[in-house]
Structure formats: C-alpha cells, structure tokens
Scaffold this motif. Sequence first.
Motif, PDB file in Angstrom:
ATOM      1  N   SER A  44       0.842  -1.197   0.000  1.00 44.59           N
ATOM      2  CA  SER A  44       0.000   0.000   0.000  1.00 44.59           C
ATOM      3  C   SER A  44       0.880   1.251   0.000  1.00 44.59           C
ATOM      4  O   SER A  44       2.062   1.195   0.351  1.00 44.59           O
ATOM      5  CB  SER A  44      -0.918  -0.005   1.219  1.00 44.59           C
ATOM      6  OG  SER A  44      -0.166   0.114   2.410  1.00 44.59           O
ATOM      7  N   PRO A  45       0.318   2.399  -0.383  1.00 42.70           N
ATOM      8  CA  PRO A  45       1.095   3.647  -0.377  1.00 42.70           C
ATOM      9  C   PRO A  45       1.668   4.003   1.004  1.00 42.70           C
ATOM     10  O   PRO A  45       2.702   4.650   1.095  1.00 42.70           O
ATOM     11  CB  PRO A  45       0.084   4.693  -0.837  1.00 42.70           C
ATOM     12  CG  PRO A  45      -0.914   3.937  -1.649  1.00 42.70           C
ATOM     13  CD  PRO A  45      -1.005   2.585  -0.987  1.00 42.70           C
ATOM     14  N   ASN A  46       1.009   3.549   2.076  1.00 40.01           N
ATOM     15  CA  ASN A  46       1.535   3.839   3.421  1.00 40.01           C
ATOM     16  C   ASN A  46       2.453   2.741   3.954  1.00 40.01           C
ATOM     17  O   ASN A  46       2.816   2.738   5.122  1.00 40.01           O
ATOM     18  CB  ASN A  46       0.388   4.114   4.392  1.00 40.01           C
ATOM     19  CG  ASN A  46      -0.617   2.995   4.480  1.00 40.01           C
ATOM     20  OD1 ASN A  46      -0.481   1.977   3.804  1.00 40.01           O
ATOM     21  ND2 ASN A  46      -1.627   3.175   5.300  1.00 40.01           N
ATOM     22  N   GLY A  47       2.844   1.782   3.096  1.00 45.25           N
ATOM     23  CA  GLY A  47       3.889   0.824   3.444  1.00 45.25           C
ATOM     24  C   GLY A  47       3.442  -0.531   3.942  1.00 45.25           C
ATOM     25  O   GLY A  47       4.278  -1.402   4.175  1.00 45.25           O
ATOM     26  N   TYR A  48       2.144  -0.742   4.136  1.00 50.42           N
ATOM     27  CA  TYR A  48       1.689  -2.065   4.561  1.00 50.42           C
ATOM     28  C   TYR A  48       1.837  -3.063   3.425  1.00 50.42           C
ATOM     29  O   TYR A  48       1.675  -2.728   2.264  1.00 50.42           O
ATOM     30  CB  TYR A  48       0.225  -2.040   5.007  1.00 50.42           C
ATOM     31  CG  TYR A  48      -0.013  -1.286   6.289  1.00 50.42           C
ATOM     32  CD1 TYR A  48       0.504  -1.745   7.490  1.00 50.42           C
ATOM     33  CD2 TYR A  48      -0.771  -0.120   6.293  1.00 50.42           C
ATOM     34  CE1 TYR A  48       0.285  -1.056   8.663  1.00 50.42           C
ATOM     35  CE2 TYR A  48      -0.997   0.571   7.471  1.00 50.42           C
ATOM     36  CZ  TYR A  48      -0.465   0.100   8.648  1.00 50.42           C
ATOM     37  OH  TYR A  48      -0.681   0.782   9.811  1.00 50.42           O
ATOM     38  N   LEU A  49       2.098  -4.305   3.794  1.00 49.61           N
ATOM     39  CA  LEU A  49       2.166  -5.390   2.825  1.00 49.61           C
ATOM     40  C   LEU A  49       0.851  -6.151   2.897  1.00 49.61           C
ATOM     41  O   LEU A  49       0.419  -6.566   3.969  1.00 49.61           O
ATOM     42  CB  LEU A  49       3.340  -6.317   3.163  1.00 49.61           C
ATOM     43  CG  LEU A  49       3.667  -7.389   2.155  1.00 49.61           C
ATOM     44  CD1 LEU A  49       4.177  -6.754   0.872  1.00 49.61           C
ATOM     45  CD2 LEU A  49       4.722  -8.332   2.719  1.00 49.61           C
ATOM     46  N   TRP A  50       0.186  -6.302   1.758  1.00 44.60           N
ATOM     47  CA  TRP A  50      -1.080  -7.016   1.668  1.00 44.60           C
ATOM     48  C   TRP A  50      -0.837  -8.340   0.968  1.00 44.60           C
ATOM     49  O   TRP A  50      -0.182  -8.386  -0.067  1.00 44.60           O
ATOM     50  CB  TRP A  50      -2.106  -6.184   0.911  1.00 44.60           C
ATOM     51  CG  TRP A  50      -2.519  -4.971   1.683  1.00 44.60           C
ATOM     52  CD1 TRP A  50      -1.834  -3.800   1.800  1.00 44.60           C
ATOM     53  CD2 TRP A  50      -3.687  -4.824   2.470  1.00 44.60           C
ATOM     54  NE1 TRP A  50      -2.505  -2.922   2.600  1.00 44.60           N
ATOM     55  CE2 TRP A  50      -3.657  -3.531   3.031  1.00 44.60           C
ATOM     56  CE3 TRP A  50      -4.771  -5.654   2.753  1.00 44.60           C
ATOM     57  CZ2 TRP A  50      -4.668  -3.056   3.859  1.00 44.60           C
ATOM     58  CZ3 TRP A  50      -5.776  -5.179   3.582  1.00 44.60           C
ATOM     59  CH2 TRP A  50      -5.715  -3.896   4.123  1.00 44.60           C
ATOM     60  N   VAL A  51      -1.364  -9.407   1.533  1.00 38.42           N
ATOM     61  CA  VAL A  51      -1.123 -10.755   1.039  1.00 38.42           C
ATOM     62  C   VAL A  51      -2.470 -11.419   0.757  1.00 38.42           C
ATOM     63  O   VAL A  51      -3.330 -11.498   1.646  1.00 38.42           O
ATOM     64  CB  VAL A  51      -0.333 -11.587   2.080  1.00 38.42           C
ATOM     65  CG1 VAL A  51      -0.063 -12.984   1.568  1.00 38.42           C
ATOM     66  CG2 VAL A  51       0.958 -10.884   2.468  1.00 38.42           C
ATOM     67  N   GLY A  52      -2.645 -11.880  -0.486  1.00 43.44           N
ATOM     68  CA  GLY A  52      -3.866 -12.588  -0.869  1.00 43.44           C
ATOM     69  C   GLY A  52      -3.607 -14.074  -0.926  1.00 43.44           C
ATOM     70  O   GLY A  52      -2.681 -14.528  -1.600  1.00 43.44           O
ATOM     71  N   THR A  53      -4.408 -14.843  -0.227  1.00 45.28           N
ATOM     72  CA  THR A  53      -4.242 -16.293  -0.165  1.00 45.28           C
ATOM     73  C   THR A  53      -5.534 -16.981  -0.619  1.00 45.28           C
ATOM     74  O   THR A  53      -6.518 -16.319  -0.920  1.00 45.28           O
ATOM     75  CB  THR A  53      -3.914 -16.749   1.272  1.00 45.28           C
ATOM     76  OG1 THR A  53      -5.088 -16.623   2.080  1.00 45.28           O
ATOM     77  CG2 THR A  53      -2.775 -15.949   1.878  1.00 45.28           C
ATOM     78  N   LEU A  54      -5.527 -18.281  -0.617  1.00 44.22           N
ATOM     79  CA  LEU A  54      -6.743 -19.043  -0.907  1.00 44.22           C
ATOM     80  C   LEU A  54      -7.691 -19.059   0.284  1.00 44.22           C
ATOM     81  O   LEU A  54      -8.803 -19.565   0.188  1.00 44.22           O
ATOM     82  CB  LEU A  54      -6.399 -20.478  -1.312  1.00 44.22           C
ATOM     83  CG  LEU A  54      -5.654 -20.639  -2.629  1.00 44.22           C
ATOM     84  CD1 LEU A  54      -5.350 -22.104  -2.897  1.00 44.22           C
ATOM     85  CD2 LEU A  54      -6.447 -20.039  -3.779  1.00 44.22           C
ATOM     86  N   GLY A  55      -7.272 -18.490   1.403  1.00 51.38           N
ATOM     87  CA  GLY A  55      -8.098 -18.454   2.605  1.00 51.38           C
ATOM     88  C   GLY A  55      -8.452 -17.060   3.071  1.00 51.38           C
ATOM     89  O   GLY A  55      -8.985 -16.888   4.156  1.00 51.38           O
TER      90      GLY A  55
END
Length: 127
Positions: A44-55
């Motif tokens: 994200s622009p504010n530095g968070y890491l977003w992770v998409g999984t099968l769950g």
Amino acid sequence: MHKLAFLFFLLVIGFSAQSQRYSFIAYNTAEGLPQSQVNAIAQSPNGYLWVGTLGGLARFNGENFITYSFENGLLNNKITFLEFDKNVLWIGHEGGISKMENGKFTKWQLPFQYKSSKVTEIFQFNN
C-alpha cells in the motif's frame, strides 16, 4: 615444488571460505496468515504489505497480520489478484472483484456462467 605449494594454498582457501548467509523470516499460519498458499502480494502507499491467499486477505505491518475474509465483506476468500490505485485496494477473486476503500468492501460478482473464472488482472478503462 611450486605446484605442490599452489595446490596446498587452494585446499586451505577452499576449506576456510564461507558462503554468504541470507537472513530472512518465514511466515505461515502460525504467525497469522489466513492460509499458506499465497497468490498475490501488494504494498500500500503507506507501506503495509497485503497478502492474498486461498483463505483470505492479510495486512502485514512488519510485525503482525490483520486478516479479512468473506465475513468482513470480501466476495470470497479465494484471492487471485491485488493492486493499489489511489489508496484503493482492488482484489481479484475466483468469480469476481472486491474493492477496499476507507476500510469498507464493495464487491461485484461475475455472471453465473463465469463463477469459476479467476480474475488475474484489473485495468482502468475510461475512468
């Protein structure tokens, strides 16, 4: 004599050489990921890491995961694509798209005949 000294030198160097060691941390469901199979990652622009999984979806702040799922408003938990555009997180799923804006989800489901189709890319077209 020189060949013997050279061979001895190569053997000593070979045994004393060390390979480079990489330092990393492995994260899994025990640390808070909703599921172990990761399909998409975005920052994200504010530095968070977003992770998409099968769950489901997870936001990582460098220490902890916050998870989001169908119960929080996602179309479903099978995430196939993530991308940020102007502080909006676009989420591709099997069967449709979700959008997270200001902490709230909006979702669009594909027509029934495409319910098993996986959204792997989202493009902006004519705004």
